[in-house]
Design an enzyme around this catalytic site. Structure first.
Site, PDB file in Angstrom:
ATOM      1  N   SER A 114      -9.226 -17.299  -6.749  1.00 33.74           N
ATOM      2  CA  SER A 114      -8.251 -17.258  -8.407  1.00 33.74           C
ATOM      3  C   SER A 114      -7.964 -19.226  -8.365  1.00 33.74           C
ATOM      4  CB  SER A 114      -7.102 -17.049  -8.723  1.00 33.74           C
ATOM      5  OG  SER A 114      -6.409 -16.686  -9.596  1.00 33.74           O
TER       6      SER A 114
ATOM      7  N   TYR B 147       1.639 -14.785  -5.862  1.00 34.48           N
ATOM      8  CA  TYR B 147       0.377 -15.274  -6.045  1.00 34.48           C
ATOM      9  C   TYR B 147      -0.317 -16.086  -5.531  1.00 34.48           C
ATOM     10  CZ  TYR B 147      -4.062 -13.901  -8.334  1.00 34.48           C
ATOM     11  OH  TYR B 147      -5.052 -13.520  -8.898  1.00 34.48           O
TER      12      TYR B 147
END
Length: 262
Positions: A144, A157
């Site tokens: 990501s 995350y």
């Protein structure tokens, strides 16, 4: 002339294949000629995707990347169907949000277990297959832009995805002489069920309209839009193809210019 099926005869395993980016990747690899194992925890979305793809896929439900026994059992079934794995796409992940001070140890451990240790688990379990493949095996980790920069309210995350990129770079060096390339694809905010849920949460908590909530998520993207899952899948297809044989250890941002990886 471009090869219409650059992955013909290859066996690709895609984790988290049931929806969003994972489904787009699985469909695209199958269109590229690969036999694709669709791995995930829930049968229904995997079966629906398999029906769409056709004969060259195998449904592997109950595949929990945090459970070594489930991985071992699942991989045995996948190998029994299509033979050794030569393309691994680590896509399974979760992205719950909370302010850091409200991030519980349980949430932290769960996110790292799925998003980072899950990559470790599946990669280690398939490594013998990949190293034995004589024609350029591939490990492609779906990270990501959160692995390249920081975002508020998703500390676990961000930490996990930074870890995935670090693991990608370390493995790329270890496996370079084994003919295995290892890369990460780093999408920005992408039009998936997770993002649609986030938009709904913003609307509920702030009273904003759908358009305003969407604008909040796309304001950092110079193109002013969400990334499409197919765009991520096309990057994966290229990395999996023979054309990308000299590309390894890279973290490729697919983010409309939001993050420019150096």
């Amino acid at each position: 002339m471009l090869n219409a099926e650059p992955l013909k005869g290859r066996h690709a395993l895609v984790t988290g294949a049931g929806s969003g980016i994972g489904a787009a990747i699985a469909r695209t690899l199958a269109q590229g000629g690969a036999n694709v194992t669709l791995a995930g925890r829930r049968r229904a979305p995997l079966e629906e995707l398999a029906s769409d793809i056709g004969a060259n896929c195998f449904v592997l439900q109950g595949f929990d990347v945090t459970e070594p026994d489930a991985i071992t059992t699942g991989l045995a079934a996948a190998r029994g169907t299509f033979g050794p794995i030569s393309i691994l796409v680590n896509n399974a992940g979760e992205a719950p949000s909370a302010p850091f001070e409200k991030t519980s140890a349980e949430m932290w451990n769960h996110v790292l277990s799925v998003d980072l240790t899950g990559v470790f688990n599946v990669t280690q379990a398939t490594l013998a297959d990949l190293k034995a493949h004589s024609d350029g095996a591939r490990i492609i980790n779906i990270a990501s832009t959160a692995g390249l920069t920081g975002y508020a309210y998703v500390s676990a995350y961000c930490a996990a995805k930074h870890g995935v990129i670090g693991l990608t770079r370390a493995l790329a060096l270890e496996l370079a002489k084994k003919g295995v390339t290892v890369n990460a694809v780093c999408p920005g905010f992408t039009d998936t069920p997770i993002i649609q849920h986030s938009i709904g949460t913003i609307m509920q908590k702030t009273g904003r309209s759908h358009a305003d909530a969407l604008a909040e998520l796309t304001k950092s993207n110079p193109q002013g839009r969400l990334v499409q899952p197919q765009e991520v899948a096309d990057a994966v297809l290229w990395l999996a193809s023979p054309s990308a044989a000299s590309v390894t250890g890279q973290a490729i941002a697919v983010s409309g210019g939001e993050v420019m990886a150096g």
